[in-house]
Design a protein around this motif. Structure first.
Motif, short mmCIF file in Angstrom:
data_model
loop_
_atom_site.label_atom_id
_atom_site.label_comp_id
_atom_site.label_asym_id
_atom_site.label_seq_id
_atom_site.Cartn_x
_atom_site.Cartn_y
_atom_site.Cartn_z
N THR A 136 27.58 30.82 -75.91
CA THR A 136 27.82 30.99 -74.66
C THR A 136 27.54 29.94 -73.70
O THR A 136 26.91 28.72 -74.33
CB THR A 136 26.49 31.92 -74.12
OG1 THR A 136 25.22 31.17 -74.39
CG2 THR A 136 26.36 33.07 -75.03
N PRO A 137 28.04 29.67 -72.77
CA PRO A 137 28.05 28.35 -71.84
C PRO A 137 26.54 27.93 -71.46
O PRO A 137 26.35 26.81 -71.68
CB PRO A 137 28.80 28.72 -70.57
CG PRO A 137 29.63 29.83 -71.03
CD PRO A 137 28.80 30.67 -71.90
N SER A 150 37.02 22.23 -68.61
CA SER A 150 36.09 23.19 -68.39
C SER A 150 34.71 23.41 -69.47
O SER A 150 35.10 23.30 -70.54
CB SER A 150 36.33 24.56 -68.03
OG SER A 150 35.70 25.62 -68.00
N ALA A 151 33.64 23.39 -69.03
CA ALA A 151 32.75 23.33 -70.10
C ALA A 151 32.45 24.63 -70.83
O ALA A 151 32.48 24.91 -72.02
CB ALA A 151 31.13 23.28 -69.45
N GLY A 152 33.04 25.83 -70.22
CA GLY A 152 33.16 27.11 -70.71
C GLY A 152 34.31 27.13 -71.78
O GLY A 152 34.25 27.79 -72.75
N SER A 169 24.76 24.33 -72.72
CA SER A 169 24.20 23.62 -71.58
C SER A 169 22.93 23.49 -71.95
O SER A 169 22.56 21.82 -72.06
CB SER A 169 24.38 24.34 -70.26
OG SER A 169 23.93 23.61 -69.25
N SER A 201 29.63 19.31 -68.63
CA SER A 201 30.70 18.87 -67.61
C SER A 201 30.41 17.45 -67.57
O SER A 201 31.62 16.75 -67.38
CB SER A 201 30.30 19.53 -66.37
OG SER A 201 30.39 20.87 -66.45
N ALA A 230 32.70 25.98 -74.76
CA ALA A 230 31.61 26.72 -75.46
C ALA A 230 32.35 27.74 -76.17
O ALA A 230 31.69 28.25 -77.34
CB ALA A 230 30.77 27.34 -74.09
#
Length: 292
Positions: free
Chosen positions: A212-213, A201-203, A217, A229, A206
């Motif tokens: 922060t996501p 997960s990109a989160g 991004s 992602s 982060a």
């Protein structure tokens, strides 16, 4: 009893489990190397740097073919899957120097941070080649003497060697300063390489970067043209391709090795990012490079 999933062989630096550095001259005239394992797909638990002075052959590294040609420096990282695809013929003289070292042995250096993202080969002019060969002679002398301070001397010469190679790489690129955004992306790539099996997960990344996501991004998109992602997916797909081509595991078994809960999800994931099914990719690459 469930069948154990097949793994790609991982070979140690030396038979001694605590070996961390080795260097040797390569000089051979006559038949090619008859060690069967070098012609079979495998990984190392160490870095390999080869300086080729004479001779030529084909090396397949993560589905990219390199010609081991004179005046080239060739680098392979521990995780990469590779094998000799075409050895020099029996009439060639093969000459060069091979260095082997673990990450724990060497000091932190920008070159090692960049190896993961650089091409695996550097073409050298004669002056560059002679400079690196001279440093290798110093490394060989320290390695063969095995005195009290040999490891310290070797590490110092390796640092100088790495610095020259890093400078040569930089000269071949457009001059630029490493911005804070570029550092974030490089750190993200390193984190993905270490954690892609557990964290997709990109989160998650982060959070590891204390960003922060949304901010992560924006930075990644600006620097690479991709989303976080997509970078994660690229790394998962690379490992999937390695397992598909270099093991006999079923798609279901490979999905399990990559921590997918459902084989059907892995199947859709692979087709989305690779543009073909896992079976199609396996058949195509094995046929292209005559991999059995």
């Amino acid at each position: 009893m469930a069948r154990q999933p097949q793994k790609i062989p991982v070979y140690p630096l030396e038979r001694q489990s605590d070996a961390q550095f080795s260097i040797r001259r390569v000089m051979r005239a006559g038949p090619p190397d008859n060690r069967e394992w070098i012609a079979s797909p495998h990984r190392h638990n160490f870095y390999f740097i080869g300086l080729v002075q004479q001779g030529a052959g084909k090396h397949l590294v993560d589905f990219k073919e390199y010609t081991m040609a004179p005046n080239t420096l060739n680098i392979i990282s521990p995780h990469q899957v590779h094998h000799v695809h075409q050895q020099p013929d029996a009439h060639q003289t093969v000459k060069g120097v091979a260095l082997f070292f673990t990450r724990d042995f060497v000091q932190s250096h920008p070159l090692l941070d960049n190896i993961e993202w650089m091409g695996g080969q550097l073409h050298l002019d004669e002056t560059e080649m002679q400079l690196l060969l001279a440093l290798c002679e110093q490394l060989l002398a320290a390695y063969e003497q095995q005195q009290t301070m040999s490891d310290r001397i070797i590490r110092s010469y390796l640092d100088i060697f790495f610095s020259h190679v890093h400078h040569m790489m930089q000269e071949r690129q457009a001059p630029h300063l490493l911005t804070n955004d570029a550092r974030i992306v490089k750190t993200l790539q390193q984190l993905i390489h270490r954690h892609f099996l557990e964290q997709k997960s990109a989160g998650d990344y982060a959070a590891l970067l204390h960003l922060t996501p949304g901010y992560l991004s924006d930075v990644v998109k600006k620097q690479t043209g991709k989303s976080p992602s997509q970078l994660i997916a690229d790394r998962v797909i690379l490992e999937a391709k390695r397992l598909l081509v270099h093991t006999t595991g079923s798609v279901k078994e490979i999905a399990y090795q990559l921590n997918f809960n459902e084989a059907t999800y892995f199947y859709r994931f692979f087709k989305k990012y690779a543009g073909q099914t896992p079976e199609q990719f396996r058949e195509e690459i094995r046929k292209k490079y005559s991999i059995t």
